[in-house]
Design an enzyme around this catalytic site. Structure first.
Site, PDB file in Angstrom:
ATOM      1  N   ASP A  33       4.005  -6.036   3.705  1.00 31.56           N
ATOM      2  CA  ASP A  33       3.685  -4.971   4.661  1.00 31.56           C
ATOM      3  C   ASP A  33       4.549  -5.144   5.903  1.00 31.56           C
ATOM      4  O   ASP A  33       5.212  -6.174   6.083  1.00 31.56           O
ATOM      5  CB  ASP A  33       2.195  -5.037   5.027  1.00 31.56           C
TER       6      ASP A  33
ATOM      7  N   GLU B  56      -5.266   1.673   2.404  1.00 27.45           N
ATOM      8  CA  GLU B  56      -5.129   0.510   3.286  1.00 27.45           C
ATOM      9  C   GLU B  56      -5.334   0.907   4.736  1.00 27.45           C
ATOM     10  O   GLU B  56      -5.953   0.169   5.513  1.00 27.45           O
ATOM     11  CB  GLU B  56      -3.748  -0.129   3.098  1.00 27.45           C
TER      12      GLU B  56
ATOM     13  N   HIS C 123       0.816  -1.216   0.000  1.00 24.11           N
ATOM     14  CA  HIS C 123       0.000   0.000   0.000  1.00 24.11           C
ATOM     15  C   HIS C 123       0.851   1.270   0.000  1.00 24.11           C
ATOM     16  O   HIS C 123       1.854   1.379   0.702  1.00 24.11           O
ATOM     17  CB  HIS C 123      -1.021  -0.008   1.140  1.00 24.11           C
TER      18      HIS C 123
END
Length: 333
Positions: free
Chosen positions: A219, A196, A64
């Site tokens: 992530d 996100e 993201h």
């Protein structure tokens, strides 16, 4: 990581891009990747999608672009700006930090007088941009304008420190893997997602449009290696963490095992991550349409959701290697 890669990471993390305001960081990433993909496009939600075509399974890699931030809600007669949060912003983390609006205006987060700090909440705080009146403040900042935290990239030994490592470090890893994968038997969709931090919204719509056969989010995750930290078996510098579960998903066994087997086959150090809360884009991807086998490569990160998030250079390098080696395989489940 060489100097060119460190320069790229610096530009990524220092760029402006709170949730819902990802245009600047999206344009930067698009310029960086356009020569390495067969197709680059932006969908109606704002996700940036780079496609490497191939004959096999459709694999979606999600990182993201957005970061946490604050949004102006009102301006008082003395030019002080009241604000609310965009994503997970703690008042104790935000206090006396600098924030930057889209036009470059810098402000400092202050607070009203409180007898006890335990009562500190965002509605007791304000942003000071140096204005002396409401009119002067409104010449620079309007209600609804969004700011990110303002901090610069720093390297201290093996550690890399900046705001927005969550999740520009995932974007960096995806970019480097996109560059490194030459001939994949799969069709690869590198998706740099929006929003996100406010509910994995971009990943949800992108996955619906792509309809992938497998999903991988890249992530950050928390660590348990600081003094009296919450118990967690993840450490900075011990390799990428392969997610077992978080609050949004249980990793698909086939994807988890693919990651573990790949790490072992190429002598890539790795850890196993069990997170009791939080989630990633994979939380949305795995529920798309009739379901998508999904997993997460997590980068250990100290001080998440602060202006000084810290990751290990070695973990980043090993994450790029792990993602690249996974994508070079003929995936058949």
């Amino acid at each position: 990581m060489d100097n060119a890669q460190l320069s790229l990471l610096k530009k990524l993390v220092e760029s402006y891009g709170p949730s819902g305001n990802e245009e600047k960081i999206r344009d930067f990433i698009m310029e960086e990747i356009k020569d390495y993909a067969d197709e680059v496009k932006t969908d109606r939600m704002g996700n940036l999608i780079a496609v490497k075509k191939g004959p096999g399974k459709r694999i979606m890699i999600a990182a993201h672009m957005d970061e946490i931030g604050v949004i102006a809600t009102s301006v008082d007669d003395n030019g002080f700006i009241r604000f609310s949060n965009i994503g997970g912003v703690s008042p104790f983390t935000a206090l006396y930090q600098r924030v930057m609006f889209a036009d470059g205006t810098i402000g400092v987060v202050g607070m009203e007088h409180l007898d006890e700090m335990k009562n500190l909440k965002l509605d007791k705080m304000f942003i000071d941009i140096g204005a002396k009146s409401k009119e002067e403040a409104l010449s620079k900042v309007h209600v609804g304008d969004v700011a990110c935290f303002y901090n610069t990239f720093t390297q201290e030994g093996d550690q890399l420190i900046s705001k927005a490592m969550d999740d520009r470090i995932g974007c960096f890893i995806a970019i480097e893997a996109l560059k490194a994968v030459k001939d994949s038997p799969n069709e690869l969709y590198f998706v740099f997602t929006v929003q996100e931090e406010v509910g994995v919204r971009g990943a949800k719509t992108a996955a619906y449009g792509i309809d992938p056969d497998m999903g991988i989010a890249v992530d950050v995750t928390l660590t348990g290696d600081t003094p009296k930290a919450r118990t967690m078996d993840v450490k900075l510098g011990d390799g990428p963490a392969i997610k077992i579960r978080d609050n949004s998903m249980l990793s698909h066994p086939a994807v988890k095992n693919l990651m573990i087997d790949t790490a072992k086959a190429h002598d890539i150090p790795y850890q196993l991550e069990v997170l009791d809360f939080g989630g990633t884009d994979s939380g949305a991807i795995h529920l798309t349409r009739s379901g998508v086998p999904s997993g997460v490569i997590s980068i250990p990160c100290r001080f998440v959701h602060t202006p000084s998030e810290m990751v290990s250079r070695k973990d980043v390098e090993h994450s790029v290697m792990l993602l690249t080696k996974i994508l070079e395989q003929d995936i058949q489940f």
